[in-house]
Design a protein around this motif. Structure first.
Motif, PDB file in Angstrom:
ATOM      1  N   GLU A   1      62.526  49.276  24.296  1.00  0.00           N
ATOM      2  CA  GLU A   1      63.306  48.142  23.809  1.00  0.00           C
ATOM      3  C   GLU A   1      63.014  47.939  22.324  1.00  0.00           C
ATOM      4  OE1 GLU A   1      65.502  46.422  25.113  1.00  0.00           O
ATOM      5  OE2 GLU A   1      65.400  46.858  27.250  1.00  0.00           O
ATOM      6  N   PRO A   2      64.066  47.911  21.471  1.00  0.00           N
ATOM      7  CA  PRO A   2      63.835  47.713  20.040  1.00  0.00           C
ATOM      8  C   PRO A   2      63.456  46.282  19.721  1.00  0.00           C
ATOM      9  CG  PRO A   2      66.190  47.763  20.515  1.00  0.00           C
ATOM     10  CD  PRO A   2      65.476  48.068  21.813  1.00  0.00           C
ATOM     11  N   GLY A   3      62.578  46.129  18.763  1.00  0.00           N
ATOM     12  CA  GLY A   3      62.199  44.799  18.309  1.00  0.00           C
ATOM     13  C   GLY A   3      63.034  44.409  17.104  1.00  0.00           C
ATOM     14  N   PRO A   4      62.960  43.174  16.670  1.00  0.00           N
ATOM     15  CA  PRO A   4      63.722  42.721  15.498  1.00  0.00           C
ATOM     16  C   PRO A   4      63.358  43.545  14.279  1.00  0.00           C
ATOM     17  CG  PRO A   4      62.792  40.849  16.679  1.00  0.00           C
ATOM     18  CD  PRO A   4      62.185  42.089  17.276  1.00  0.00           C
ATOM     19  N   GLY A   5      64.370  44.108  13.649  1.00  0.00           N
ATOM     20  CA  GLY A   5      64.151  44.904  12.456  1.00  0.00           C
ATOM     21  C   GLY A   5      63.524  46.241  12.751  1.00  0.00           C
ATOM     22  N   GLY A   6      63.370  46.585  14.040  1.00  0.00           N
ATOM     23  CA  GLY A   6      62.755  47.847  14.402  1.00  0.00           C
ATOM     24  C   GLY A   6      63.780  48.820  14.910  1.00  0.00           C
ATOM     25  N   SER A   7      63.344  50.048  15.073  1.00  0.00           N
ATOM     26  CA  SER A   7      64.248  51.094  15.554  1.00  0.00           C
ATOM     27  C   SER A   7      63.770  51.591  16.888  1.00  0.00           C
ATOM     28  CB  SER A   7      64.288  52.254  14.562  1.00  0.00           C
ATOM     29  OG  SER A   7      65.036  53.332  15.086  1.00  0.00           O
TER      30      SER A   7
ATOM     31  N   GLU B   1      68.480  48.584  14.458  1.00  0.00           N
ATOM     32  CA  GLU B   1      69.143  49.003  15.704  1.00  0.00           C
ATOM     33  C   GLU B   1      69.513  47.792  16.559  1.00  0.00           C
ATOM     34  OE1 GLU B   1      70.615  51.603  18.676  1.00  0.00           O
ATOM     35  OE2 GLU B   1      69.919  52.124  16.654  1.00  0.00           O
ATOM     36  N   SER B   2      68.669  46.777  16.560  1.00  0.00           N
ATOM     37  CA  SER B   2      68.903  45.592  17.398  1.00  0.00           C
ATOM     38  C   SER B   2      70.099  44.759  16.951  1.00  0.00           C
ATOM     39  CB  SER B   2      67.652  44.707  17.430  1.00  0.00           C
ATOM     40  OG  SER B   2      67.341  44.238  16.121  1.00  0.00           O
ATOM     41  N   PHE B   3      70.606  45.005  15.757  1.00  0.00           N
ATOM     42  CA  PHE B   3      71.772  44.267  15.262  1.00  0.00           C
ATOM     43  C   PHE B   3      73.092  44.809  15.824  1.00  0.00           C
ATOM     44  CE2 PHE B   3      70.626  41.757  11.202  1.00  0.00           C
ATOM     45  CZ  PHE B   3      69.404  41.375  11.743  1.00  0.00           C
ATOM     46  N   LYS B   4      73.052  45.992  16.404  1.00  0.00           N
ATOM     47  CA  LYS B   4      74.297  46.650  16.830  1.00  0.00           C
ATOM     48  C   LYS B   4      74.953  45.958  18.024  1.00  0.00           C
ATOM     49  CE  LYS B   4      72.901  51.340  15.534  1.00  0.00           C
ATOM     50  NZ  LYS B   4      72.663  52.673  16.106  1.00  0.00           N
ATOM     51  N   SER B   5      74.180  45.731  19.069  1.00  0.00           N
ATOM     52  CA  SER B   5      74.755  45.186  20.313  1.00  0.00           C
ATOM     53  C   SER B   5      75.470  43.859  20.113  1.00  0.00           C
ATOM     54  CB  SER B   5      73.669  45.043  21.384  1.00  0.00           C
ATOM     55  OG  SER B   5      73.273  46.312  21.854  1.00  0.00           O
ATOM     56  N   PRO B   6      74.890  42.898  19.370  1.00  0.00           N
ATOM     57  CA  PRO B   6      75.619  41.635  19.173  1.00  0.00           C
ATOM     58  C   PRO B   6      76.970  41.831  18.494  1.00  0.00           C
ATOM     59  CG  PRO B   6      73.308  41.377  18.582  1.00  0.00           C
ATOM     60  CD  PRO B   6      73.525  42.831  18.810  1.00  0.00           C
ATOM     61  N   LEU B   7      77.023  42.723  17.513  1.00  0.00           N
ATOM     62  CA  LEU B   7      78.293  42.959  16.816  1.00  0.00           C
ATOM     63  C   LEU B   7      79.309  43.629  17.732  1.00  0.00           C
ATOM     64  CD1 LEU B   7      80.068  42.922  14.316  1.00  0.00           C
ATOM     65  CD2 LEU B   7      78.974  45.063  13.577  1.00  0.00           C
ATOM     66  N   VAL B   8      78.882  44.642  18.458  1.00  0.00           N
ATOM     67  CA  VAL B   8      79.802  45.353  19.350  1.00  0.00           C
ATOM     68  C   VAL B   8      80.281  44.427  20.469  1.00  0.00           C
ATOM     69  CG1 VAL B   8      80.072  47.315  20.915  1.00  0.00           C
ATOM     70  CG2 VAL B   8      78.753  47.583  18.804  1.00  0.00           C
ATOM     71  N   LYS B   9      79.384  43.621  21.027  1.00  0.00           N
ATOM     72  CA  LYS B   9      79.772  42.671  22.082  1.00  0.00           C
ATOM     73  C   LYS B   9      80.803  41.668  21.544  1.00  0.00           C
ATOM     74  CE  LYS B   9      79.360  40.377  26.028  1.00  0.00           C
ATOM     75  NZ  LYS B   9      78.069  39.775  26.417  1.00  0.00           N
TER      76      LYS B   9
ATOM     77  N   PHE C   1      85.482  41.375   7.267  1.00  0.00           N
ATOM     78  CA  PHE C   1      86.142  41.558   8.566  1.00  0.00           C
ATOM     79  C   PHE C   1      86.460  40.235   9.261  1.00  0.00           C
ATOM     80  CE2 PHE C   1      83.385  45.546   8.547  1.00  0.00           C
ATOM     81  CZ  PHE C   1      84.391  46.327   8.004  1.00  0.00           C
ATOM     82  N   GLY C   2      85.987  39.102   8.707  1.00  0.00           N
ATOM     83  CA  GLY C   2      86.211  37.803   9.338  1.00  0.00           C
ATOM     84  C   GLY C   2      85.094  37.384  10.270  1.00  0.00           C
ATOM     85  N   ILE C   3      83.892  37.909  10.033  1.00  0.00           N
ATOM     86  CA  ILE C   3      82.732  37.667  10.907  1.00  0.00           C
ATOM     87  C   ILE C   3      81.578  37.165  10.043  1.00  0.00           C
ATOM     88  CG2 ILE C   3      81.175  38.734  12.602  1.00  0.00           C
ATOM     89  CD1 ILE C   3      83.287  40.977  12.912  1.00  0.00           C
ATOM     90  N   LYS C   4      80.688  36.363  10.643  1.00  0.00           N
ATOM     91  CA  LYS C   4      79.503  35.906   9.914  1.00  0.00           C
ATOM     92  C   LYS C   4      78.242  36.153  10.729  1.00  0.00           C
ATOM     93  CE  LYS C   4      79.641  31.083  11.519  1.00  0.00           C
ATOM     94  NZ  LYS C   4      79.698  29.660  11.108  1.00  0.00           N
ATOM     95  N   LEU C   5      77.164  36.462  10.030  1.00  0.00           N
ATOM     96  CA  LEU C   5      75.853  36.644  10.654  1.00  0.00           C
ATOM     97  C   LEU C   5      75.224  35.268  10.818  1.00  0.00           C
ATOM     98  CD1 LEU C   5      73.792  38.892  11.509  1.00  0.00           C
ATOM     99  CD2 LEU C   5      72.800  38.660   9.223  1.00  0.00           C
ATOM    100  N   THR C   6      74.814  34.927  12.039  1.00  0.00           N
ATOM    101  CA  THR C   6      74.360  33.560  12.311  1.00  0.00           C
ATOM    102  C   THR C   6      72.846  33.396  12.346  1.00  0.00           C
ATOM    103  OG1 THR C   6      74.491  33.931  14.708  1.00  0.00           O
ATOM    104  CG2 THR C   6      76.456  33.049  13.608  1.00  0.00           C
ATOM    105  N   ASP C   7      72.105  34.480  12.538  1.00  0.00           N
ATOM    106  CA  ASP C   7      70.647  34.349  12.572  1.00  0.00           C
ATOM    107  C   ASP C   7      69.994  35.675  12.214  1.00  0.00           C
ATOM    108  OD1 ASP C   7      70.685  35.986  14.898  1.00  0.00           O
ATOM    109  OD2 ASP C   7      70.918  34.240  16.186  1.00  0.00           O
ATOM    110  N   LYS C   8      68.671  35.682  12.268  1.00  0.00           N
ATOM    111  CA  LYS C   8      67.912  36.866  11.866  1.00  0.00           C
ATOM    112  C   LYS C   8      67.806  37.918  12.957  1.00  0.00           C
ATOM    113  CE  LYS C   8      65.052  34.372   8.524  1.00  0.00           C
ATOM    114  NZ  LYS C   8      63.660  34.008   8.105  1.00  0.00           N
ATOM    115  N   THR C   9      68.351  37.631  14.134  1.00  0.00           N
ATOM    116  CA  THR C   9      68.292  38.612  15.223  1.00  0.00           C
ATOM    117  C   THR C   9      69.573  39.426  15.350  1.00  0.00           C
ATOM    118  OG1 THR C   9      69.103  37.034  16.886  1.00  0.00           O
ATOM    119  CG2 THR C   9      66.716  37.114  16.502  1.00  0.00           C
ATOM    120  N   GLY C  10      70.551  39.134  14.488  1.00  0.00           N
ATOM    121  CA  GLY C  10      71.767  39.929  14.492  1.00  0.00           C
ATOM    122  C   GLY C  10      72.960  39.303  15.176  1.00  0.00           C
ATOM    123  N   ASN C  11      72.813  38.103  15.705  1.00  0.00           N
ATOM    124  CA  ASN C  11      73.954  37.448  16.360  1.00  0.00           C
ATOM    125  C   ASN C  11      75.038  37.122  15.342  1.00  0.00           C
ATOM    126  OD1 ASN C  11      72.996  37.347  19.084  1.00  0.00           O
ATOM    127  ND2 ASN C  11      71.569  35.731  18.463  1.00  0.00           N
TER     128      ASN C  11
END
Length: 417
Positions: free
Chosen positions: A33-39, A252-260, A205-215
């Motif tokens: 499982e990736p951690g925040p800012g980790g790969s 890496e952990s920023f990907k899933s929130p964006l794709v979801k 793209f019309g999107i904003k980053l809401t926190d440090k975890t990638g949401n």
């Protein structure tokens, strides 16, 4: 690292199924499982190969094309989402192979640049401008932000803002090296600017980053930008590159929130329906953790219409397993039926033999008359002939028993002959 792997040859995947381990169809290990800012990168991952014909950029031929940007130039699958509503989608082998190699960290790849040639890191440290435009990163972040026309029509900055270990359309942009990646992650100044560049493109793209975890969430200008994004499909290629670069540089952990978020807008809200093919064929498969990919694909399958056209989930595998189980049960049933049939035949044969025996015995009893001996008519054995030559001074019952006993011995011989 590249030099160490230079003498090792890894088997190239030849089918979409070879490339996709999401539903346990290849030997890709489960990453941590990736951690925040980790790969969450792990060993044994594979190199990039060009998925499209070489193009020219800046008036010079490219040595190795990048599949994400090549698709834009060649009009490949990722730019053809608008036809999805009328035709059943198909899995792209080029996309699957491209992302398979990315997820497996290019094991056939060999770094060709010297370790001190840190072009991408130096650009993010504001030491050199990106080429061929000659613009520094600070100017891009401060003056290009919000200039949607410039961000839309300039095609040379994206390779510098989001570098990869593969060549893109801009020949002047340099591929990342493994050494450069490690140095980049350790440089706070570079990481800070990298995240600002990510926020700038999300806003585009019309999107904003809401926190440090990638949401992420809708930006204030989402309606206008979503309409543009739905119609400008070359930006889907840019999103693929951004996702890949996030993974290379420690996010890496920023990907899933964006794709979801993109899947939700495309499949549930229907605000950017044209992006769903690229989201399912490309964006999801940039994620290295297959558990995360499964979550996203199950979500997409739940909302995808028409449901029978969803080709990225496990139904086909489950169906084949059910068919396999049915095939395995068929031989067992056949064997059971065969044994039952053999048992039944043996029982019928035994009953038939008994019936013949009883009928023969009855016939013989009828033939044995109290006055006229009939032993000769049935070709008796020599013992019967001798008995017949003797004077008939025995009782009738004794004579009948001898005849019946001999008949039982001779009748079966006639039946089986």
């Amino acid at each position: 690292m590249g030099n160490l792997l230079g003498g090792v040859s890894f088997r190239e995947p030849t089918t979409v199924e070879d490339c996709d381990s999401t539903w346990q169809t290849d030997s890709e290990p489960e990453p941590e499982e990736p951690g925040p800012g980790g790969s969450s990168e792990g060993p044994g991952q594979e190199p990039e190969q060009p998925a499209q014909p070489p193009e020219r950029a800046g008036g010079r031929p490219r040595s190795s094309p990048a599949p994400d940007e090549d698709a834009e130039a060649a009009g490949a699958e990722q730019g053809g989402d608008s036809t999805e509503a009328t035709a059943k989608p198909k899995r792209s082998f080029y996309a699957a192979r491209d992302l398979y190699k990315y997820r497996h960290q290019y094991p056939n790849f060999k770094d060709i640049r010297y370790q001190n040639d840190l072009s991408n890191l130096r650009f993010y440290k504001n030491k050199i401008p990106f080429k061929p435009d000659g613009v520094y990163i600070e100017e891009v972040l401060n003056k290009w932000k919000g200039d949607y026309e410039k961000l839309e029509h300039n095609h040379t900055y994206i390779q510098w803002l989001f570098p990869l270990r593969e060549q893109g359309l801009n020949f002047y942009a340099k591929e990342l090296t493994t050494y450069e990646i490690e140095e980049f992650k350790k440089t706070k100044e570079a990481i800070r600017r990298f995240l600002l560049a990510y926020k700038m493109m999300l806003e585009f793209f019309g999107i904003k980053l809401t926190d440090k975890t990638g949401n992420v969430a809708r930006a204030v200008n989402w309606q206008e930008r979503f309409q543009h994004l739905n119609e400008s499909q070359h930006n889907y290629l840019r999103i693929t590159r951004i996702l890949k670069s996030l993974g290379e540089l420690g996010y890496e952990s920023f990907k899933s929130p964006l794709v979801k978020f993109i899947l939700h807008e495309a499949l549930v809200e229907n605000t950017i329906p044209n992006i769903k093919q690229s989201a399912l064929e490309y964006f999801v498969y940039t994620i290295r953790d297959r558990r995360e990919r499964r979550k996203l694909l199950r979500f997409a399958q739940k909302h995808y219409t028409p449901s029978e056209n969803f080709i990225w989930g496990p139904p086909r595998k489950e169906q084949s397993e059910g068919s396999k189980a049915q095939k395995m049960s068929s031989p067992l049933a056949s064997s059971h039926n065969s044994q039952t049939s053999m048992h039944k035949k043996a029982k019928d044969s035994k009953n038939s033999s008994s019936a013949v025996h009883l009928n023969s015995k009855t016939a013989e009893e009828k033939k044995v008359a109290p006055k006229e001996p009939v032993e000769e008519t049935d070709r008796p054995s020599p013992e019967l002939s001798n008995e017949a030559a003797k004077p008939r001074n025995t009782e009738k019952d004794s004579n009948a028993e001898n005849v019946n006993s001999q008949s039982e011995k001779t009748v079966p011989q006639r039946v089986y002959l």
